[in-house]
Scaffold this motif. Structure first.
Motif, mmCIF file in Angstrom:
data_model
loop_
_atom_site.group_PDB
_atom_site.id
_atom_site.type_symbol
_atom_site.label_atom_id
_atom_site.label_comp_id
_atom_site.label_asym_id
_atom_site.label_seq_id
_atom_site.Cartn_x
_atom_site.Cartn_y
_atom_site.Cartn_z
ATOM 1 N N ILE A 282 1.079 -0.986 -0.144
ATOM 2 C CA ILE A 282 -0.012 -0.113 0.072
ATOM 3 C C ILE A 282 0.932 1.199 -0.092
ATOM 4 O O ILE A 282 1.742 1.278 1.008
ATOM 5 C CB ILE A 282 -1.067 -0.079 1.234
ATOM 6 C CG1 ILE A 282 -1.769 -1.333 1.226
ATOM 7 C CG2 ILE A 282 -1.511 1.187 1.222
ATOM 8 C CD1 ILE A 282 -2.566 -1.549 2.621
ATOM 9 N N THR B 112 -3.148 -0.046 -3.419
ATOM 10 C CA THR B 112 -2.797 -1.301 -3.032
ATOM 11 C C THR B 112 -2.789 -2.501 -4.093
ATOM 12 O O THR B 112 -3.510 -2.414 -5.079
ATOM 13 C CB THR B 112 -3.912 -2.080 -2.072
ATOM 14 O OG1 THR B 112 -4.315 -1.153 -0.802
ATOM 15 C CG2 THR B 112 -3.569 -3.517 -1.759
ATOM 16 N N GLU C 109 -4.894 1.611 3.518
ATOM 17 C CA GLU C 109 -5.064 2.445 2.638
ATOM 18 C C GLU C 109 -5.599 4.056 3.262
ATOM 19 O O GLU C 109 -5.325 5.021 2.833
ATOM 20 C CB GLU C 109 -6.211 2.079 1.582
ATOM 21 C CG GLU C 109 -5.890 1.435 0.653
ATOM 22 C CD GLU C 109 -6.552 1.091 -0.655
ATOM 23 O OE1 GLU C 109 -7.709 1.917 -0.806
ATOM 24 O OE2 GLU C 109 -6.341 0.004 -1.344
#
Length: 156
Positions: A5, A60, A121
């Motif tokens: 991420i 991601t 995230e």
């Protein structure tokens, strides 16, 4: 499954240099670039890795990294698609996270990109004053695109 991420930014100025605690020189090349994944070989110091990443513009992605013999990695460079990317990666701690500031050389000289890997995230992080425009999700600034297409017209 391994995931990455990551947020990516252009860098504005040299203010980041005072935060650097370490650096490493990297050479890397792409062996395959498709709509679904990239396969990269990377050499840094005397270590070498083969990395497979899922394609996509989101935060991601799947990432699998495998250590390989250095001599094999050197030989794989000849199998590349596009140019060899050369960069010096500077490490700048940011609390429990860290910034990786890549200063590109060769055909990509003048490009400086900062990346931060996040645990989620939605993770918050401090944005240093030297961050420029965010280029997360802009495919022109992906290393595979830089290897095959060169500098974006707005990259300098």
């Amino acid at each position: 499954m391994a995931t990455e991420i990551e947020r990516k930014f252009l860098v504005a100025g040299d203010g980041w240099r005072s935060s650097v605690t370490d650096h490493l020189d990297i050479r890397q090349a792409y062996l395959s670039v498709t709509d679904t994944n990239t396969v990269r070989v990377r050499l840094s110091g005397r270590a070498a890795f083969l990395t497979i990443k899922s394609a996509g513009a989101g935060l991601t992605r799947q990432e699998f990294e495998i250590a390989i013999p250095f001599v094999d990695a050197e030989a794989m460079l000849a199998l590349r698609t596009g140019r060899i990317i050369e960069k010096r990666r500077h490490i700048a701690p940011a609390g429990l996270l860290r910034w990786e500031i890549d200063v590109f050389a060769g055909d990509l000289d003048g490009l400086v990109i900062a990346e931060i890997e996040l645990p989620a995230e939605t993770a918050e992080f401090e944005r240093p004053h030297w961050l420029g425009a965010e280029v997360t999700g802009d495919p022109r600034y992906g290393n595979s695109s830089l290897a095959t297409n060169g500098l974006p017209s707005t990259g300098r």
